[in-house]
Design a protein around this motif. Structure first.
Motif, PDB file in Angstrom:
ATOM      1  N   VAL A 100       0.837  -1.200   0.000  1.00 47.46           N
ATOM      2  CA  VAL A 100       0.000   0.000   0.000  1.00 47.46           C
ATOM      3  C   VAL A 100       0.871   1.249   0.000  1.00 47.46           C
ATOM      4  CG1 VAL A 100      -1.568   1.362   1.441  1.00 47.46           C
ATOM      5  CG2 VAL A 100      -2.047  -1.040   1.020  1.00 47.46           C
ATOM      6  N   PHE A 101       1.917   1.270   0.814  1.00 47.30           N
ATOM      7  CA  PHE A 101       2.771   2.455   0.862  1.00 47.30           C
ATOM      8  C   PHE A 101       3.581   2.624  -0.423  1.00 47.30           C
ATOM      9  CE2 PHE A 101       1.745   2.547   5.333  1.00 47.30           C
ATOM     10  CZ  PHE A 101       1.720   3.913   5.594  1.00 47.30           C
ATOM     11  N   VAL A 102       4.044   1.540  -1.021  1.00 42.35           N
ATOM     12  CA  VAL A 102       4.770   1.643  -2.291  1.00 42.35           C
ATOM     13  C   VAL A 102       3.842   2.171  -3.382  1.00 42.35           C
ATOM     14  CG1 VAL A 102       5.899   0.306  -4.109  1.00 42.35           C
ATOM     15  CG2 VAL A 102       6.505  -0.085  -1.733  1.00 42.35           C
ATOM     16  N   SER A 103       2.609   1.666  -3.430  1.00 47.00           N
ATOM     17  CA  SER A 103       1.666   2.157  -4.434  1.00 47.00           C
ATOM     18  C   SER A 103       1.292   3.612  -4.179  1.00 47.00           C
ATOM     19  CB  SER A 103       0.425   1.280  -4.473  1.00 47.00           C
ATOM     20  OG  SER A 103      -0.259   1.333  -3.251  1.00 47.00           O
ATOM     21  N   LEU A 104       1.239   4.019  -2.915  1.00 46.11           N
ATOM     22  CA  LEU A 104       1.003   5.437  -2.623  1.00 46.11           C
ATOM     23  C   LEU A 104       2.143   6.305  -3.154  1.00 46.11           C
ATOM     24  CD1 LEU A 104      -0.494   5.447   0.985  1.00 46.11           C
ATOM     25  CD2 LEU A 104      -1.583   6.214  -1.115  1.00 46.11           C
ATOM     26  N   GLY A 105       3.370   5.805  -3.066  1.00 41.31           N
ATOM     27  CA  GLY A 105       4.504   6.537  -3.631  1.00 41.31           C
ATOM     28  C   GLY A 105       4.362   6.727  -5.129  1.00 41.31           C
ATOM     29  N   PHE A 106       3.957   5.671  -5.845  1.00 38.21           N
ATOM     30  CA  PHE A 106       3.749   5.791  -7.288  1.00 38.21           C
ATOM     31  C   PHE A 106       2.586   6.733  -7.599  1.00 38.21           C
ATOM     32  CE2 PHE A 106       6.129   1.726  -7.734  1.00 38.21           C
ATOM     33  CZ  PHE A 106       7.058   2.175  -8.661  1.00 38.21           C
ATOM     34  N   LEU A 107       1.518   6.677  -6.811  1.00 37.71           N
ATOM     35  CA  LEU A 107       0.380   7.565  -7.047  1.00 37.71           C
ATOM     36  C   LEU A 107       0.746   9.025  -6.808  1.00 37.71           C
ATOM     37  CD1 LEU A 107      -2.600   5.553  -5.569  1.00 37.71           C
ATOM     38  CD2 LEU A 107      -2.235   6.192  -7.949  1.00 37.71           C
ATOM     39  N   ILE A 108       1.510   9.292  -5.767  1.00 40.49           N
ATOM     40  CA  ILE A 108       1.956  10.671  -5.513  1.00 40.49           C
ATOM     41  C   ILE A 108       2.791  11.172  -6.677  1.00 40.49           C
ATOM     42  CG2 ILE A 108       3.426  12.104  -4.037  1.00 40.49           C
ATOM     43  CD1 ILE A 108       2.492  10.341  -1.678  1.00 40.49           C
ATOM     44  N   TYR A 109       3.691  10.318  -7.183  1.00 38.20           N
ATOM     45  CA  TYR A 109       4.497  10.686  -8.357  1.00 38.20           C
ATOM     46  C   TYR A 109       3.602  10.970  -9.558  1.00 38.20           C
ATOM     47  CZ  TYR A 109       7.348  10.032 -12.501  1.00 38.20           C
ATOM     48  OH  TYR A 109       7.932  10.192 -13.717  1.00 38.20           O
ATOM     49  N   PHE A 110       2.605  10.127  -9.779  1.00 37.25           N
ATOM     50  CA  PHE A 110       1.693  10.309 -10.907  1.00 37.25           C
ATOM     51  C   PHE A 110       0.987  11.653 -10.823  1.00 37.25           C
ATOM     52  CE2 PHE A 110      -2.689   9.826 -12.483  1.00 37.25           C
ATOM     53  CZ  PHE A 110      -2.428   9.607 -13.822  1.00 37.25           C
ATOM     54  N   PHE A 111       0.480  12.003  -9.639  1.00 37.59           N
ATOM     55  CA  PHE A 111      -0.235  13.258  -9.497  1.00 37.59           C
ATOM     56  C   PHE A 111       0.696  14.462  -9.624  1.00 37.59           C
ATOM     57  CE2 PHE A 111      -3.436  10.561  -7.186  1.00 37.59           C
ATOM     58  CZ  PHE A 111      -4.391  10.654  -8.183  1.00 37.59           C
ATOM     59  N   ILE A 112       1.917  14.347  -9.154  1.00 32.39           N
ATOM     60  CA  ILE A 112       2.878  15.451  -9.296  1.00 32.39           C
ATOM     61  C   ILE A 112       3.204  15.681 -10.766  1.00 32.39           C
ATOM     62  CG2 ILE A 112       5.281  16.122  -8.881  1.00 32.39           C
ATOM     63  CD1 ILE A 112       5.026  14.904  -6.093  1.00 32.39           C
ATOM     64  N   VAL A 113       3.467  14.613 -11.513  1.00 35.43           N
ATOM     65  CA  VAL A 113       3.822  14.758 -12.920  1.00 35.43           C
ATOM     66  C   VAL A 113       2.642  15.262 -13.733  1.00 35.43           C
ATOM     67  CG1 VAL A 113       4.474  13.445 -14.985  1.00 35.43           C
ATOM     68  CG2 VAL A 113       5.682  13.078 -12.853  1.00 35.43           C
ATOM     69  N   ASN A 114       1.440  14.767 -13.459  1.00 33.22           N
ATOM     70  CA  ASN A 114       0.271  15.257 -14.184  1.00 33.22           C
ATOM     71  C   ASN A 114      -0.032  16.704 -13.841  1.00 33.22           C
ATOM     72  OD1 ASN A 114      -0.198  13.044 -15.723  1.00 33.22           O
ATOM     73  ND2 ASN A 114      -1.758  12.173 -14.383  1.00 33.22           N
ATOM     74  N   GLY A 115       0.231  17.124 -12.626  1.00 35.38           N
ATOM     75  CA  GLY A 115       0.018  18.515 -12.243  1.00 35.38           C
ATOM     76  C   GLY A 115       1.001  19.447 -12.914  1.00 35.38           C
ATOM     77  N   LYS A 116       2.240  19.012 -13.140  1.00 35.86           N
ATOM     78  CA  LYS A 116       3.243  19.849 -13.796  1.00 35.86           C
ATOM     79  C   LYS A 116       3.057  19.894 -15.296  1.00 35.86           C
ATOM     80  CE  LYS A 116       6.835  19.511 -10.412  1.00 35.86           C
ATOM     81  NZ  LYS A 116       7.852  20.482 -10.198  1.00 35.86           N
ATOM     82  N   ARG A 117       2.410  18.875 -15.865  1.00 33.85           N
ATOM     83  CA  ARG A 117       2.231  18.825 -17.319  1.00 33.85           C
ATOM     84  C   ARG A 117       1.202  19.840 -17.771  1.00 33.85           C
ATOM     85  NH1 ARG A 117       0.189  13.572 -20.299  1.00 33.85           N
ATOM     86  NH2 ARG A 117      -0.215  13.116 -18.135  1.00 33.85           N
ATOM     87  N   LYS A 118       0.203  20.130 -16.952  1.00 34.92           N
ATOM     88  CA  LYS A 118      -0.875  21.043 -17.341  1.00 34.92           C
ATOM     89  C   LYS A 118      -0.467  22.464 -17.223  1.00 34.92           C
ATOM     90  CE  LYS A 118      -4.513  17.925 -16.108  1.00 34.92           C
ATOM     91  NZ  LYS A 118      -5.648  17.675 -15.294  1.00 34.92           N
TER      92      LYS A 118
END
Length: 118
Positions: A100-118
């Protein structure tokens, strides 16, 4: 008992990759000798269609490592609360917490990258 399955699997996996590497090399060599330079690229691995390259690899693996560490800390804290809850040998809970914590790390990365792309 698990090694009875694991060792042959590793041997076959390694043999497959060695044979694939040698055959690809020999095919490329034949194509180059036949002066078919444009066909040599056919043997290369297919590149992903997505032109978005991993833009922040250190951020991704840093977040995953951070969240993995936090997961291990939570597991140790749960051991302090109730030793029987997390036995280590028979419990699946530590693996679940860690995943769960490893997947949370990937999800946080996903949201950071998607937020910077827009």
């Amino acid at each position: 008992m698990d090694l009875d399955i694991l060792i042959p699997a590793i041997i076959f996996f390694a043999a497959y990759h060695i044979i694939k590497l040698i055959s690809t090399h020999l095919l490329k060599r034949k194509l180059i000798k036949a002066e078919q330079y444009e066909r040599v690229g056919i043997l290369d691995e297919a590149q992903p269609v997505n032109d978005e390259v991993n833009r922040y690899p250190s951020l991704k693996w840093g977040l995953v490592a951070l969240m993995t560490g936090i997961g291990f800390i939570v597991i140790d804290l749960l051991k302090l609360i109730d030793k029987a809850m997390i036995d280590g040998r028979n419990a699946v809970l530590p693996f679940g917490i860690l995943l769960v914590f490893v997947s949370l790390g990937f999800l946080i990365y996903f949201f950071i990258v998607n937020g910077k792309r827009k």
